[in-house]
Write a protein that holds these residues in place. Sequence first.
Motif, PDB file in Angstrom:
ATOM      1  N   GLY A   1     -17.534  -2.936   7.645  1.00 53.62           N
ATOM      2  CA  GLY A   1     -18.010  -1.911   6.720  1.00 53.62           C
ATOM      3  C   GLY A   1     -16.852  -1.192   6.058  1.00 53.62           C
ATOM      4  N   HIS A   2     -17.167  -0.170   5.276  1.00 54.20           N
ATOM      5  CA  HIS A   2     -16.135   0.509   4.495  1.00 54.20           C
ATOM      6  C   HIS A   2     -15.421   1.610   5.266  1.00 54.20           C
ATOM      7  CE1 HIS A   2     -19.529   3.246   4.168  1.00 54.20           C
ATOM      8  NE2 HIS A   2     -18.728   4.171   3.673  1.00 54.20           N
ATOM      9  N   ARG A   3     -15.931   1.998   6.431  1.00 53.68           N
ATOM     10  CA  ARG A   3     -15.311   3.095   7.185  1.00 53.68           C
ATOM     11  C   ARG A   3     -14.124   2.617   8.029  1.00 53.68           C
ATOM     12  NH1 ARG A   3     -18.823   7.778   8.795  1.00 53.68           N
ATOM     13  NH2 ARG A   3     -20.601   7.787   7.386  1.00 53.68           N
ATOM     14  N   LYS A   4     -14.273   1.481   8.680  1.00 55.10           N
ATOM     15  CA  LYS A   4     -13.293   1.034   9.668  1.00 55.10           C
ATOM     16  C   LYS A   4     -12.414  -0.104   9.171  1.00 55.10           C
ATOM     17  CE  LYS A   4     -16.439   2.111  13.508  1.00 55.10           C
ATOM     18  NZ  LYS A   4     -17.145   1.550  14.685  1.00 55.10           N
ATOM     19  N   SER A   5     -12.551  -0.487   7.908  1.00 53.36           N
ATOM     20  CA  SER A   5     -11.751  -1.607   7.411  1.00 53.36           C
ATOM     21  C   SER A   5     -11.421  -1.400   5.939  1.00 53.36           C
ATOM     22  CB  SER A   5     -12.509  -2.926   7.597  1.00 53.36           C
ATOM     23  OG  SER A   5     -13.678  -2.941   6.801  1.00 53.36           O
ATOM     24  N   PHE A   6     -10.338  -2.042   5.499  1.00 51.54           N
ATOM     25  CA  PHE A   6      -9.956  -2.035   4.094  1.00 51.54           C
ATOM     26  C   PHE A   6     -10.520  -3.273   3.424  1.00 51.54           C
ATOM     27  CE2 PHE A   6      -6.622   0.391   6.292  1.00 51.54           C
ATOM     28  CZ  PHE A   6      -6.707   1.592   5.578  1.00 51.54           C
ATOM     29  N   TRP A   7     -10.573  -3.257   2.090  1.00 49.92           N
ATOM     30  CA  TRP A   7     -11.241  -4.353   1.385  1.00 49.92           C
ATOM     31  C   TRP A   7     -10.619  -5.724   1.659  1.00 49.92           C
ATOM     32  CZ3 TRP A   7      -8.994  -7.674  -1.960  1.00 49.92           C
ATOM     33  CH2 TRP A   7      -7.801  -7.298  -2.573  1.00 49.92           C
ATOM     34  N   PRO A   8      -9.272  -5.867   1.858  1.00 46.31           N
ATOM     35  CA  PRO A   8      -8.765  -7.217   2.161  1.00 46.31           C
ATOM     36  C   PRO A   8      -9.351  -7.765   3.468  1.00 46.31           C
ATOM     37  CG  PRO A   8      -6.975  -5.776   1.487  1.00 46.31           C
ATOM     38  CD  PRO A   8      -8.160  -4.899   1.723  1.00 46.31           C
ATOM     39  N   ASP A   9      -9.505  -6.867   4.464  1.00 48.67           N
ATOM     40  CA  ASP A   9     -10.083  -7.297   5.733  1.00 48.67           C
ATOM     41  C   ASP A   9     -11.554  -7.651   5.560  1.00 48.67           C
ATOM     42  OD1 ASP A   9     -10.074  -7.631   8.668  1.00 48.67           O
ATOM     43  OD2 ASP A   9     -11.378  -5.878   8.648  1.00 48.67           O
ATOM     44  N   ARG A  10     -12.298  -6.857   4.792  1.00 50.74           N
ATOM     45  CA  ARG A  10     -13.708  -7.164   4.547  1.00 50.74           C
ATOM     46  C   ARG A  10     -13.855  -8.499   3.826  1.00 50.74           C
ATOM     47  NH1 ARG A  10     -13.795  -1.588   3.353  1.00 50.74           N
ATOM     48  NH2 ARG A  10     -13.829  -1.941   1.088  1.00 50.74           N
ATOM     49  N   TRP A  11     -12.993  -8.711   2.836  1.00 45.84           N
ATOM     50  CA  TRP A  11     -13.058  -9.964   2.083  1.00 45.84           C
ATOM     51  C   TRP A  11     -12.706 -11.156   2.973  1.00 45.84           C
ATOM     52  CZ3 TRP A  11      -9.395 -13.708   1.114  1.00 45.84           C
ATOM     53  CH2 TRP A  11      -9.771 -14.703   0.205  1.00 45.84           C
ATOM     54  N   ARG A  12     -11.631 -11.011   3.754  1.00 49.78           N
ATOM     55  CA  ARG A  12     -11.149 -12.123   4.581  1.00 49.78           C
ATOM     56  C   ARG A  12     -12.173 -12.512   5.633  1.00 49.78           C
ATOM     57  NH1 ARG A  12      -8.868 -16.793   4.884  1.00 49.78           N
ATOM     58  NH2 ARG A  12      -7.976 -17.264   6.915  1.00 49.78           N
ATOM     59  N   ARG A  13     -12.688 -11.526   6.379  1.00 49.84           N
ATOM     60  CA  ARG A  13     -13.660 -11.829   7.440  1.00 49.84           C
ATOM     61  C   ARG A  13     -14.961 -12.359   6.847  1.00 49.84           C
ATOM     62  NH1 ARG A  13      -9.848 -12.509  10.872  1.00 49.84           N
ATOM     63  NH2 ARG A  13      -8.672 -10.621  11.363  1.00 49.84           N
ATOM     64  N   GLY A  14     -15.385 -11.788   5.742  1.00 50.59           N
ATOM     65  CA  GLY A  14     -16.594 -12.277   5.098  1.00 50.59           C
ATOM     66  C   GLY A  14     -16.441 -13.719   4.647  1.00 50.59           C
ATOM     67  N   TRP A  15     -15.278 -14.040   4.071  1.00 47.83           N
ATOM     68  CA  TRP A  15     -15.036 -15.409   3.611  1.00 47.83           C
ATOM     69  C   TRP A  15     -15.014 -16.392   4.779  1.00 47.83           C
ATOM     70  CZ3 TRP A  15     -15.146 -18.918   0.001  1.00 47.83           C
ATOM     71  CH2 TRP A  15     -14.437 -20.104   0.185  1.00 47.83           C
TER      72      TRP A  15
END
Length: 370
Positions: free
Chosen positions: A61-75
Amino acid sequence: MSGFFKRIIILFFGVVFTIIYCEYLIYYIVITQCGWQYLGKTQENSNLVKTLILTDTHLPGHRKSFWPDRWRRGWQMHQSFKTIIKLHKPDLIFILGDIFDEGELSSDEYFSEYVIRFYNTFMVPENIQMHIIVGNHDIGFHNKTTKLMNSPPVQFLTIKNNHFVLINSMALEGDTCKLCTEARQTINNISEILKCSEFPDQCNNDIDVQNYSRPILLQHFPLYRLSDGICTEPDAPPLSDKYTPFRLKIDALSKEATEDLVIKLKPRVAFDGHTHYGCLEHHSYNINNENVDFFEYTVPSFSWRNIVEPKYMLVTITPNTYAVNKCSLPRETTIIITAVILFSLTFLCAYRYKVLCRNSGQMKKYSLVN
């Protein structure tokens, strides 16, 4: 064509191949090494269901992670899931909770966006059923439930004469909350259906009789156990966590809730998650002079944020038999090391090309002089 331009071409194609291999091909190479267990020739093959089970995706989510981490894990999860679907072609998918990392912390507006992002990450063809069981990170623990996700506390599914009971673990607190009361009533109703199906001559005519087989139990929390000390699987928790005492109703179901489920449902196998690590436990109960034996599989997390080697399970099911195969996704360290090696070889080839060209030119010059 100049030597410099040729080296640029080598670098370009080397980098492109490295990206394609590490972001696409490696998932196919690893996932194709695992497959469905063969049950042998049986009259029940017409009722066979190939079932994919995974858990604890913890979409950032947006609280505990930055967008590169969200993008990487989602991918990573998107590519893995898409490859699993393409190679294994399951009939049925169960996700055992904690699909979000911050579901219980999200506003209603962000939660709606979160749900859309989840379904975009885990896209399923129309011919495959997917059922999601909620976890504590999705809706909160029992006394702090913030979301319902339109999911009933207990579901009873029958697919090709195979019975599945899907349970919201937070609804088994044992008090008089609305969620818990509804769960108890539904479990009692399912118990009556199963008893009626097993003993039709003792059946009330108002009950919908099914072809009887012991159900498969699926939920987020493990059944009652005091710790993961009993777990001996290769992917069991590390020693630093293995013997940490469980907080009942938070880390596992209470003894009372577990016994109630076993007495009323008599499951033939149980699947759950929550701990992020693997575990296999054998349960044995004596109910009215009848032995109820079954195995409980705790499924490891599907996310690299939680475990170095994420896993999923391929379960081949018929009304009276089942077979389980636990499968791995590529380790992130393997992906990184592979990328470093391929990049290094690319730059080495580009550099050696320059040296080879120089040596070739010197040889030509030497030949002309002589």
